[in-house]
Scaffold this motif. Structure first.
Motif: not given
Lengths: 255, 185, 185
Positions: A36-41, A107-114, B103-117
């Motif tokens: 979120d922070l990165l995207l904001h920047l 990879e970072l871009v992919r994650r950011l877009l996702e 259905p999605v696991s905690r690890a997958e959610i954390e991977e997408i959100r980049g934080v612990s959930v």
């Protein structure tokens, strides 16, 4: 430190931080994570997401993490490390004709877009919930008194488990036989009668006292009832749930 | 109002939660699907014409009686009802991931959100908005999460189909992930 | 329906308890007592005229909306609102004792379970799962309880004899002491 140049759409909570060179404003607590922070920047500086100037962004990210006091947050530090790693990879010389080369930022871009998609969806969910939050379902359903209770389900297995719980919780069976102790109403009557020599009024609790056994208690109670029946005492309760008072009847009739 | 419409009103009124058509059908077993829909329509019309403060909405694959939004402010202000607690940004993002990838696991959610959930998942589960729907393959057979009917109820949508499709989002570049699979087809 | 009547309907519908006039007054602070009563009357009239299945009634705590009795019955019959629910642990344990020890007195159940079972007994009886089957010997001739046909129906067994491990468990569930001995005879 009021309004910065960027008016973030998200709620403002606390401290602002301003970095030295680049003029960006970040707000603590408004970020739900490093992405979120990165995207904001990136979005705030209108950076092309497919061509992120990693060096600059990494530096800003680190500054923001410090300014926000997020130094302790492993997630942010991890992202900072990742940005630095990408920065280094980009600095490495690469063969001019290498078709296998992959942009270390991909990879970072992919994650950011996702993540950006998820954020857009989250916004949609929030708006939807806000709108529907103005529609209240029925809050309370009075129980129609004549209606039968809800049907229930019971399973054999459930029942057996319950039996086992009961058996488990049961005290050890009493093996000795309890010696029968006869009630002694006469003795109790004598005892209680004598107490009215001390004063005319007793509460039931004081009168019966701490009985040694159920048989004693029953004997005392029966004695009180018997004394009331023959008109020696009167039993009264001045208010509901108040203590029961035993009062000696005036003795003129007896005298 | 005919008898079926009355029965529908009584049932929706007494249930408080959304009732699917299959449940409503029990009110009058010989009524056809069309007759039930016709009855629900008649009820809506009646509320509309009478200027009532309630309405029939289609939500969480069922029908539910709710108050019209224009009265929300007044009854909230009078402290007769409380508006539902707002979901935090973290909760919303987590829900978005679960809704689209369940259905999605905690690890997958954390991977997408980049934080612990961890905490968010627990609180969403306690509020009954998500639930454990099974266990995944792989190491430790992780718990998998999905959304509940309450999720739809909260949003006022019928089903997952009413959520925006990923292609409709403004984020231009589609990531080379399988994010679209659930809604794409 | 005028605005006040609409607000009254929305409030009564959404409130979590019956609303006294004092609370309803908060909806429109400048409305007089009479205007509120007039509004409630108008709402009733509207339900009446429109042939609705609901009604406004006054109870001790205030005003509330209810389903008209003739429809409440139909709904109960259709069993759409009242989903079957599971018995509590306490109810199950008491039921288990009764099933394996019947006919059994309350005192005996309480001795076996070590807790008071007054409320549980009443609720099991109200649900038609157990019933009083007679009176026992001894002090006060205590009521004895047994299971009903509904109990067997729920379990899917035809009779007592089909309960698993009947003999073994009925012995295991013997009360720790014999009640008659305490008071002597």
């Amino acid at each position: 430190m009021g309004a910065g140049p960027s008016a973030s759409l998200r709620p403002v909570t606390t401290s602002l931080a301003r970095s030295g060179d680049a003029s960006f404003v970040v707000r603590l607590d408004t970020f739900s994570g490093p992405l979120d922070l990165l995207l904001h920047l990136i979005r705030e500086q209108e950076i092309d997401i497919t061509d992120i100037p990693i060096s600059r962004v990494a530096e800003q990210f680190l500054q923001a993490v410090h300014a926000l006091g997020l130094n302790e947050a492993a997630e942010y530090l991890e992202m900072a490390a990742q940005l630095l790693r990408i920065k280094i990879q980009l600095l490495l010389p690469r063969p001019f004709d290498d078709e296998e080369w992959e942009d270390p930022r991909a990879e970072l871009v992919r994650r950011l877009l996702e993540y950006e998609q998820i954020r857009e969806l989250a916004e949609w969910l929030a708006e939807q919930a806000r709108q529907h939050g103005d529609r209240f379902a029925r809050g309370w359903i009075p129980e129609p008194p004549e209606q039968p209770d809800r049907p229930v389900t019971v399973g054999l297995e459930e029942l057996l488990l319950a039996v086992e719980r009961v058996i488990e919780a049961m005290p050890e069976p009493v093996l000795h036989r309890v010696v029968p102790r006869p009630l002694d109403v006469e003795g109790a009557t004598r005892r209680i009668r004598s107490r009215f020599d001390e004063r005319d009024e007793w509460t039931l609790g004081d009168l019966v006292g701490r009985s040694r056994s159920i048989a004693d208690l029953l004997s005392s109670l029966l004695a009180v009832l018997e004394l009331a029946r023959v008109g020696f005492v009167r039993i009264a309760q001045r208010q509901p749930f108040g203590s029961v008072v035993i009062r000696r009847e005036p003795t003129d009739a007896a005298a | 109002m005919n008898r079926l419409t009355q029965l529908l009103e009584a049932a929706l009124f007494a249930a408080a939660h959304p009732l699917p058509l299959s449940e409503l059908a029990k009110l009058q077993p010989d009524a056809s699907h069309e007759e039930l829909l016709e009855g629900l329509r008649a009820l809506r019309d009646q509320y509309e014409r009478g200027g009532h403060a309630v309405d029939v909405v289609e939500v969480a694959e069922g029908y539910q009686l709710v108050t019209r939004p224009e009265f929300a402010e007044a009854i909230a202000e009078a402290q007769i009802v409380r508006r539902p607690r707002k979901l935090s940004q973290a909760a919303l993002e987590t829900l978005a991931v679960i809704a689209y990838r369940q259905p999605v696991s905690r690890a997958e959610i954390e991977e997408i959100r980049g934080v612990s959930v961890d905490g968010v998942l627990r609180s969403l589960q306690e509020r009954g908005i998500i639930e454990a729907v099974g266990r995944g393959e792989g190491l430790g057979r992780p718990m998998l999460y999905g959304t509940t009917a309450l999720f739809f109820e909260l949003l006022g949508v019928r089903s997952l189909d009413e959520l925006p499709r990923l292609e409709e989002l403004s984020v231009a570049l589609r990531p080379p992930s399988d994010l679209g699979e659930l809604t794409g087809s």
